[in-house]
Scaffold this motif. Structure first.
Motif, mmCIF file in Angstrom:
data_model
loop_
_atom_site.group_PDB
_atom_site.id
_atom_site.type_symbol
_atom_site.label_atom_id
_atom_site.label_comp_id
_atom_site.label_asym_id
_atom_site.label_seq_id
_atom_site.Cartn_x
_atom_site.Cartn_y
_atom_site.Cartn_z
ATOM 1 N N LYS A 184 -6.133 1.258 -2.033
ATOM 2 C CA LYS A 184 -4.719 1.510 -1.762
ATOM 3 C C LYS A 184 -3.894 0.232 -1.716
ATOM 4 O O LYS A 184 -2.734 0.225 -2.139
ATOM 5 C CB LYS A 184 -4.566 2.265 -0.426
ATOM 6 C CG LYS A 184 -5.069 3.701 -0.466
ATOM 7 C CD LYS A 184 -4.944 4.354 0.905
ATOM 8 C CE LYS A 184 -5.449 5.790 0.879
ATOM 9 N NZ LYS A 184 -5.390 6.426 2.225
ATOM 10 N N SER A 185 -4.472 -0.838 -1.211
ATOM 11 C CA SER A 185 -3.722 -2.077 -1.044
ATOM 12 C C SER A 185 -3.824 -2.966 -2.278
ATOM 13 O O SER A 185 -2.888 -3.051 -3.070
ATOM 14 C CB SER A 185 -4.220 -2.829 0.201
ATOM 15 O OG SER A 185 -3.570 -4.081 0.332
ATOM 16 N N LYS A 186 -4.950 -3.611 -2.460
ATOM 17 C CA LYS A 186 -5.028 -4.624 -3.519
ATOM 18 C C LYS A 186 -4.987 -4.026 -4.922
ATOM 19 O O LYS A 186 -4.375 -4.606 -5.820
ATOM 20 C CB LYS A 186 -6.293 -5.472 -3.358
ATOM 21 C CG LYS A 186 -6.262 -6.718 -4.243
ATOM 22 C CD LYS A 186 -7.235 -7.771 -3.789
ATOM 23 C CE LYS A 186 -7.005 -9.061 -4.557
ATOM 24 N NZ LYS A 186 -7.956 -10.125 -4.163
ATOM 25 N N LEU A 187 -5.620 -2.868 -5.121
ATOM 26 C CA LEU A 187 -5.622 -2.270 -6.468
ATOM 27 C C LEU A 187 -4.347 -1.488 -6.737
ATOM 28 O O LEU A 187 -3.503 -1.927 -7.525
ATOM 29 C CB LEU A 187 -6.847 -1.381 -6.660
ATOM 30 C CG LEU A 187 -6.952 -0.694 -8.034
ATOM 31 C CD1 LEU A 187 -6.968 -1.721 -9.164
ATOM 32 C CD2 LEU A 187 -8.181 0.183 -8.110
ATOM 33 N N MET A 188 -4.147 -0.348 -6.069
ATOM 34 C CA MET A 188 -2.967 0.473 -6.362
ATOM 35 C C MET A 188 -1.686 -0.208 -5.924
ATOM 36 O O MET A 188 -0.627 0.010 -6.511
ATOM 37 C CB MET A 188 -3.091 1.849 -5.709
ATOM 38 C CG MET A 188 -3.987 2.814 -6.463
ATOM 39 S SD MET A 188 -3.617 2.949 -8.238
ATOM 40 C CE MET A 188 -1.902 3.472 -8.210
ATOM 41 N N GLY A 189 -1.764 -1.065 -4.913
ATOM 42 C CA GLY A 189 -0.583 -1.826 -4.526
ATOM 43 C C GLY A 189 -0.067 -2.667 -5.679
ATOM 44 O O GLY A 189 1.137 -2.669 -5.984
ATOM 45 N N ALA A 204 0.815 -1.213 0.000
ATOM 46 C CA ALA A 204 0.000 0.000 0.000
ATOM 47 C C ALA A 204 0.850 1.265 0.000
ATOM 48 O O ALA A 204 0.322 2.373 -0.113
ATOM 49 C CB ALA A 204 -0.945 0.001 1.204
ATOM 50 N N ASP A 205 2.161 1.102 0.116
ATOM 51 C CA ASP A 205 3.102 2.230 0.200
ATOM 52 C C ASP A 205 4.112 2.119 -0.949
ATOM 53 O O ASP A 205 4.940 1.214 -0.963
ATOM 54 C CB ASP A 205 3.809 2.162 1.557
ATOM 55 C CG ASP A 205 4.822 3.287 1.761
ATOM 56 O OD1 ASP A 205 5.082 4.054 0.800
ATOM 57 O OD2 ASP A 205 5.366 3.382 2.876
ATOM 58 N N SER A 206 4.054 3.028 -1.902
ATOM 59 C CA SER A 206 4.924 2.943 -3.071
ATOM 60 C C SER A 206 6.401 3.090 -2.704
ATOM 61 O O SER A 206 7.271 2.510 -3.367
ATOM 62 C CB SER A 206 4.535 3.994 -4.120
ATOM 63 O OG SER A 206 4.610 5.298 -3.580
#
Length: 200
Positions: free
Chosen positions: A84-89, A41-43
């Motif tokens: 934030k987690s499953k998609l953008m992660g 979740a953190d780029s």
């Protein structure tokens, strides 16, 4: 091959790791344990992950969370957990990870049957899964250096049946062998931009 498996100690990840470890160098990444740690979740955490792994031949993500709750109870913030987690992660794993792959490498993401056959309490999870399917099909058209991008979408697996059977009433769980073979197909095959569905 040098393969990074994010979520390699989970229910499915453990079996995928076991299969590929026989003939390949496998690195396991998890939020709190593994050869390396990462919070997808953190780029910034993702960037630090790849600085540690160096060049890879395959990246596999079998991780990511989303909130399960009744539709009328889901808040805007609840939806952001999955976004934030499953998609953008997973999007960020592709966006950043492509630069750490050897030419001709592959990236495999993970979703599930909820994208096509949702059950109650999964408005957020189903939304995220469907978004990943569309992302993979689109991004695969442009990803460079011969890198292949696919997503594995599984029915409930037999090893998770007892935990989730009350949600998936009437669903027939798939074997762990079928689940592992979906990842083998993505990593070892030639497909690109595929949604590899294993629902029966």
């Amino acid at each position: 091959m040098k393969i990074l498996i994010i979520g390699g100690k989970g229910t499915i990840g453990n079996k995928v790791t076991s299969y590929f470890s026989e003939k390949n160098e496998v690195l396991i990444a998890g939020r709190t344990s593994g050869d390396v740690t990462v919070d997808i979740a953190d780029s910034t955490s993702i960037e630090n992950l790849f600085k540690q792994t160096g060049k890879l031949d395959a990246i596999v993500c079998i991780a990511g969370e989303a909130k399960w709750a009744d539709f009328n109870d889901l808040t805007e913030e609840d939806y952001y957990i999955g976004l934030k987690s499953k998609l953008m992660g997973q999007v960020n794993l592709v966006r950043i990870g492509q630069h750490f792959l050897n030419p001709g490498g592959s990236i495999t993401l993970s979703t599930g049957v909820l994208a096509d056959d949702p059950v109650v309490k999964t408005a957020s999870a189903a939304m995220v899964n469907g978004g990943i399917h569309s992302f993979v099909q689109a991004a695969a058209l442009e990803i460079e250096n011969g890198i292949r991008l696919n997503v594995v979408s599984l029915e409930l697996v037999i090893d998770a049946y007892e935990k989730y059977k009350d949600y998936f009433q009437g669903h027939t769980p798939i074997s762990m062998e079928k689940a592992v073979n979906a990842y083998v197909r993505s990593i070892m095959g030639k497909g690109n931009g595929e949604v590899i569905r294993v629902y029966n």
